[in-house]
Design a protein around this motif. Structure first.
Motif, PDB file in Angstrom:
ATOM      1  N   UNK A  71     -30.274  14.957  19.011  1.00 26.62           N
ATOM      2  CA  UNK A  71     -28.736  14.802  18.260  1.00 26.62           C
ATOM      3  C   UNK A  71     -28.691  14.922  17.020  1.00 26.62           C
ATOM      4  N   UNK A  72     -29.071  13.443  16.928  1.00 31.11           N
ATOM      5  CA  UNK A  72     -29.335  13.459  15.592  1.00 31.11           C
ATOM      6  C   UNK A  72     -29.765  14.124  14.676  1.00 31.11           C
ATOM      7  N   UNK A  73     -30.934  15.203  14.644  1.00 36.49           N
ATOM      8  CA  UNK A  73     -31.358  16.192  13.945  1.00 36.49           C
ATOM      9  C   UNK A  73     -30.386  17.398  14.006  1.00 36.49           C
ATOM     10  N   UNK A  74     -29.757  16.916  14.818  1.00 34.95           N
ATOM     11  CA  UNK A  74     -28.258  18.450  15.045  1.00 34.95           C
ATOM     12  C   UNK A  74     -27.567  17.895  14.254  1.00 34.95           C
ATOM     13  N   UNK A  75     -26.268  16.540  14.394  1.00 38.28           N
ATOM     14  CA  UNK A  75     -25.437  15.748  13.345  1.00 38.28           C
ATOM     15  C   UNK A  75     -25.781  16.021  11.862  1.00 38.28           C
ATOM     16  N   UNK A  76     -26.905  15.613  11.620  1.00 37.51           N
ATOM     17  CA  UNK A  76     -27.079  16.007  10.463  1.00 37.51           C
ATOM     18  C   UNK A  76     -27.087  17.261   9.480  1.00 37.51           C
ATOM     19  N   UNK A  77     -27.503  18.354  10.194  1.00 37.58           N
ATOM     20  CA  UNK A  77     -27.430  19.256  10.079  1.00 37.58           C
ATOM     21  C   UNK A  77     -26.004  20.408  10.011  1.00 37.58           C
ATOM     22  N   UNK A  78     -25.006  19.851  10.232  1.00 35.51           N
ATOM     23  CA  UNK A  78     -24.104  20.160  11.654  1.00 35.51           C
ATOM     24  C   UNK A  78     -23.431  19.547   9.881  1.00 35.51           C
ATOM     25  N   UNK A  79     -23.747  17.934   9.461  1.00 34.57           N
ATOM     26  CA  UNK A  79     -22.837  17.663   8.444  1.00 34.57           C
ATOM     27  C   UNK A  79     -23.061  18.399   7.407  1.00 34.57           C
ATOM     28  N   UNK A  80     -24.694  18.592   6.558  1.00 34.12           N
ATOM     29  CA  UNK A  80     -24.964  19.510   5.709  1.00 34.12           C
ATOM     30  C   UNK A  80     -24.351  20.886   5.519  1.00 34.12           C
ATOM     31  N   UNK A  81     -23.755  21.549   6.959  1.00 36.05           N
ATOM     32  CA  UNK A  81     -23.792  22.369   6.647  1.00 36.05           C
ATOM     33  C   UNK A  81     -22.505  22.772   6.566  1.00 36.05           C
ATOM     34  N   UNK A  82     -21.601  21.951   7.453  1.00 32.55           N
ATOM     35  CA  UNK A  82     -20.117  21.296   6.546  1.00 32.55           C
ATOM     36  C   UNK A  82     -20.050  21.044   5.260  1.00 32.55           C
ATOM     37  N   UNK A  83     -20.973  20.559   4.826  1.00 33.54           N
ATOM     38  CA  UNK A  83     -20.471  20.725   2.932  1.00 33.54           C
ATOM     39  C   UNK A  83     -20.526  21.699   2.475  1.00 33.54           C
ATOM     40  N   UNK A  90     -17.570  16.135   5.180  1.00 37.77           N
ATOM     41  CA  UNK A  90     -18.720  16.274   5.040  1.00 37.77           C
ATOM     42  C   UNK A  90     -19.682  15.869   3.681  1.00 37.77           C
ATOM     43  N   UNK A  91     -17.948  15.147   2.429  1.00 40.41           N
ATOM     44  CA  UNK A  91     -19.234  15.254   1.415  1.00 40.41           C
ATOM     45  C   UNK A  91     -19.164  13.583   0.803  1.00 40.41           C
ATOM     46  N   UNK A  92     -19.598  13.483  -0.214  1.00 41.80           N
ATOM     47  CA  UNK A  92     -19.802  11.988  -0.168  1.00 41.80           C
ATOM     48  C   UNK A  92     -21.320  11.687   0.657  1.00 41.80           C
ATOM     49  N   UNK A  93     -21.255   9.675   1.321  1.00 43.25           N
ATOM     50  CA  UNK A  93     -21.777   9.451   2.375  1.00 43.25           C
ATOM     51  C   UNK A  93     -22.194   9.884   3.266  1.00 43.25           C
ATOM     52  N   UNK A  94     -21.110  10.663   4.222  1.00 43.68           N
ATOM     53  CA  UNK A  94     -22.188  11.150   5.108  1.00 43.68           C
ATOM     54  C   UNK A  94     -23.263  12.042   4.357  1.00 43.68           C
ATOM     55  N   UNK A  95     -22.469  13.199   3.594  1.00 46.83           N
ATOM     56  CA  UNK A  95     -23.513  13.464   2.615  1.00 46.83           C
ATOM     57  C   UNK A  95     -25.341  13.488   2.824  1.00 46.83           C
ATOM     58  N   UNK A  96     -25.054  12.108   2.090  1.00 46.91           N
ATOM     59  CA  UNK A  96     -26.014  11.558   1.966  1.00 46.91           C
ATOM     60  C   UNK A  96     -26.397  10.924   2.671  1.00 46.91           C
ATOM     61  N   UNK A  97     -26.369  10.473   3.840  1.00 43.17           N
ATOM     62  CA  UNK A  97     -27.053  10.341   5.182  1.00 43.17           C
ATOM     63  C   UNK A  97     -27.231  11.047   5.613  1.00 43.17           C
ATOM     64  N   UNK A  98     -27.078  12.646   5.807  1.00 42.93           N
ATOM     65  CA  UNK A  98     -27.627  13.493   6.568  1.00 42.93           C
ATOM     66  C   UNK A  98     -28.350  13.718   5.934  1.00 42.93           C
ATOM     67  N   UNK A  99     -28.881  13.617   4.623  1.00 43.63           N
ATOM     68  CA  UNK A  99     -30.004  14.718   3.808  1.00 43.63           C
ATOM     69  C   UNK A  99     -31.061  13.410   3.456  1.00 43.63           C
ATOM     70  N   UNK A 100     -30.840  12.186   3.768  1.00 41.79           N
ATOM     71  CA  UNK A 100     -32.144  11.068   4.152  1.00 41.79           C
ATOM     72  C   UNK A 100     -32.652  11.182   5.060  1.00 41.79           C
ATOM     73  N   UNK A 101     -31.929  11.574   6.302  1.00 47.54           N
ATOM     74  CA  UNK A 101     -32.555  12.658   8.008  1.00 47.54           C
ATOM     75  C   UNK A 101     -33.033  13.187   7.721  1.00 47.54           C
ATOM     76  N   UNK A 102     -32.457  14.217   7.118  1.00 42.43           N
ATOM     77  CA  UNK A 102     -33.698  15.820   6.985  1.00 42.43           C
ATOM     78  C   UNK A 102     -35.184  15.218   6.851  1.00 42.43           C
ATOM     79  N   UNK A 103     -34.749  14.686   4.867  1.00 44.61           N
ATOM     80  CA  UNK A 103     -36.101  14.296   5.034  1.00 44.61           C
ATOM     81  C   UNK A 103     -37.850  12.945   5.775  1.00 44.61           C
ATOM     82  N   UNK A 104     -36.392  12.512   6.161  1.00 44.41           N
ATOM     83  CA  UNK A 104     -37.357  11.754   6.898  1.00 44.41           C
ATOM     84  C   UNK A 104     -37.520  12.108   8.424  1.00 44.41           C
ATOM     85  N   UNK A 105     -36.355  13.482   9.010  1.00 44.34           N
ATOM     86  CA  UNK A 105     -37.488  14.880   9.879  1.00 44.34           C
ATOM     87  C   UNK A 105     -38.668  15.679   9.130  1.00 44.34           C
TER      88      UNK A 105
END
Length: 136
Positions: A71-83, A90-105
């Motif tokens: 779910x966390x991976x999916x939500x990060x991908x959704x945020x990036x795709x929406x951005x 999806x821009x700003x802090x949500x996108x930054x959090x999602x990108x950080x999460x995807x780098x960690x994954x």
């Protein structure tokens, strides 16, 4: 870039590759207002979804913790795709959090380069659910 064997038709700008299908299938598993239910609610439902997917070789052993990671991976991908589609929320802090999460994954579930006579691809060297996360 997708390498195609000699004589194979080239992918057009609107061609959906198997890789894109995998990501779209993964991100389209969340509940929405139109009645679609959450497919990663627990380990059992995540395992059932995996069992239906040929690209994951019917991987069916999954825990509730695996479903939470999915779910966390999916939500990060959704945020990036929406951005990328221009969604302002999806821009700003949500996108930054999602990108950080995807780098960690990406560091937890790395890919390996596989070179064959037929082409080059990235594939997860892991097994089980970690391979699923790397593949996505």
């Amino acid at each position: 870039m997708i390498a195609t064997p000699a004589g194979s038709p080239k992918a057009g700008p609107r061609t959906v590759t198997p890789t894109v299908e995998t990501v779209l299938g993964f991100v389209n598993t969340r509940a929405d207002g139109s009645g679609r239910r959450e497919l990663f609610g627990d380990g059992e439902s995540f395992a059932a979804w995996l069992a239906e997917r040929e690209e994951f070789n019917g991987e069916t052993v999954a825990t509730d913790a695996d479903a939470a990671v999915a779910r966390e991976l999916r939500d990060a991908l959704v945020t990036v795709l929406l951005a990328h589609s221009g969604d302002e929320e999806s821009l700003g802090e949500p996108l930054l959090r999602a990108e950080r999460h995807l780098r960690r994954v990406g560091s937890l579930y790395p890919l390996a380069t596989v070179v064959t006579a037929g082409g080059v691809e990235l594939a997860s060297p892991q097994t089980g659910v970690p391979r699923v996360f790397g593949t996505v």
